[in-house]
Design a protein around this motif. Structure first.
Motif, PDB file in Angstrom:
ATOM      1  N   ARG A 185       4.711   1.377 -10.396  1.00  0.00           N
ATOM      2  CA  ARG A 185       4.354   0.102 -11.029  1.00  0.00           C
ATOM      3  C   ARG A 185       5.530  -0.498 -11.784  1.00  0.00           C
ATOM      4  O   ARG A 185       5.760  -1.713 -11.744  1.00  0.00           O
ATOM      5  N   ARG A 186       6.297   0.342 -12.461  1.00  0.00           N
ATOM      6  CA  ARG A 186       7.391  -0.202 -13.280  1.00  0.00           C
ATOM      7  C   ARG A 186       8.580  -0.635 -12.433  1.00  0.00           C
ATOM      8  O   ARG A 186       9.259  -1.607 -12.769  1.00  0.00           O
ATOM      9  N   VAL A 187       8.819   0.071 -11.341  1.00  0.00           N
ATOM     10  CA  VAL A 187       9.863  -0.387 -10.418  1.00  0.00           C
ATOM     11  C   VAL A 187       9.462  -1.733  -9.816  1.00  0.00           C
ATOM     12  O   VAL A 187      10.273  -2.650  -9.720  1.00  0.00           O
ATOM     13  N   ARG A 188       8.204  -1.842  -9.432  1.00  0.00           N
ATOM     14  CA  ARG A 188       7.706  -3.093  -8.866  1.00  0.00           C
ATOM     15  C   ARG A 188       7.794  -4.231  -9.885  1.00  0.00           C
ATOM     16  O   ARG A 188       8.200  -5.355  -9.544  1.00  0.00           O
ATOM     17  N   ALA A 189       7.429  -3.946 -11.124  1.00  0.00           N
ATOM     18  CA  ALA A 189       7.473  -4.979 -12.164  1.00  0.00           C
ATOM     19  C   ALA A 189       8.904  -5.450 -12.402  1.00  0.00           C
ATOM     20  O   ALA A 189       9.156  -6.651 -12.570  1.00  0.00           O
ATOM     21  N   ARG A 190       9.848  -4.508 -12.427  1.00  0.00           N
ATOM     22  CA  ARG A 190      11.254  -4.898 -12.626  1.00  0.00           C
ATOM     23  C   ARG A 190      11.750  -5.722 -11.452  1.00  0.00           C
ATOM     24  O   ARG A 190      12.457  -6.720 -11.628  1.00  0.00           O
ATOM     25  N   ALA A 191      11.376  -5.326 -10.243  1.00  0.00           N
ATOM     26  CA  ALA A 191      11.785  -6.075  -9.063  1.00  0.00           C
ATOM     27  C   ALA A 191      11.224  -7.495  -9.089  1.00  0.00           C
ATOM     28  O   ALA A 191      11.929  -8.464  -8.762  1.00  0.00           O
ATOM     29  N   ALA A 219      12.393   1.842  -3.924  1.00  0.00           N
ATOM     30  CA  ALA A 219      12.955   0.550  -3.559  1.00  0.00           C
ATOM     31  C   ALA A 219      11.823  -0.446  -3.351  1.00  0.00           C
ATOM     32  O   ALA A 219      10.692  -0.065  -3.013  1.00  0.00           O
ATOM     33  N   GLU A 220      12.141  -1.704  -3.543  1.00  0.00           N
ATOM     34  CA  GLU A 220      11.172  -2.779  -3.345  1.00  0.00           C
ATOM     35  C   GLU A 220      11.837  -3.917  -2.576  1.00  0.00           C
ATOM     36  O   GLU A 220      13.025  -4.204  -2.762  1.00  0.00           O
TER      37      GLU A 220
END
Length: 223
Positions: free
Chosen positions: A119-125, A154-155
């Motif tokens: 979730r946090r990787v997605r939010a940053r992306a 990765a996103e």
């Protein structure tokens, strides 16, 4: 894992080559991590404190034993204030131990649930996409390829012009190739290969027009 100048050059060249075949624009971003996960360490401290309090509730003899070594062992009954103080101090110490046991970045990430990391990787992306890619091309054909190294995630986020024609699962092979390369310590190769595969998809759906202009930077952005 660190990206070298050769990695930067390799990814930048891959973006430039992909954009020669398509009107799409590819922005590549690599971050060390997407979040500090400080709340995870705090949660560990709270859990440790609650665990100590639960143990004292189940085994009150522990608090009584501590009290006899701190106060008059001949006292018939320890005061409630003394027992509450023991419980408070024990819980506070447990919180600090739990909190600082995860002071190392790698440990915090390792103890963070996979779903939370995702979730946090997605939010940053998404934040980066909205600030650097979204609606910054004439035909809304921008793509953000984002890699978060410490999380090995990765996103890929596409602008509405692409998202309307290309289903999300189309990017699966490119993302799998990227993540696999990162796990092997070849982040630069993985990014370049993912860009190549993304470029193939863009060239198929959005061939380059004669008057196409380079609207977004080709260089790899490292945060």
């Amino acid at each position: 894992m660190r990206l070298t100048e050769q990695d930067h050059a390799k990814v930048t060249a891959a973006v430039a080559e992909a954009e020669l075949r398509s009107s799409g624009e590819i922005v590549t971003v690599v971050a060390r991590r997407s979040d500090n996960y400080n709340d995870v360490a705090a949660h560990a401290g709270v859990f440790a404190a609650m665990l100590v309090l639960a143990l004292l509730a189940i085994f009150p003899g522990i608090a009584l034993w501590i009290d006899t070594h701190l106060h008059d062992p001949w006292a018939e009954h320890p005061s409630p204030a003394a027992l509450f103080t023991i419980a408070f101090v024990a819980a506070a110490l447990a919180f600090l131990l739990g909190r600082y046991a995860l002071a190392h970045d790698g440990l915090r990430i390792a103890f963070t649930p996979r779903a939370t990391r995702a979730r946090r990787v997605r939010a940053r992306a998404l934040t980066l996409f909205r600030s650097a890619v979204e609606q910054r091309t004439v035909e809304h054909t921008g793509v953000l390829l984002y890699l978060s190294l410490d999380e090995h995630r990765a996103e890929l986020i596409a602008d509405r012009g692409i998202h309307g024609k290309v289903p999300p699962e189309t990017w699966g092979a490119a993302m799998a190739a990227l993540v696999a390369a990162v796990k092997d310590g070849r982040a630069g190769d993985g990014m370049a290969e993912a860009v190549r595969q993304v470029g193939d998809v863009l060239a198929q759906h959005f061939p380059r027009a004669a008057d196409d202009a380079n609207e977004l930077p080709d260089r790899l952005i490292e945060l």
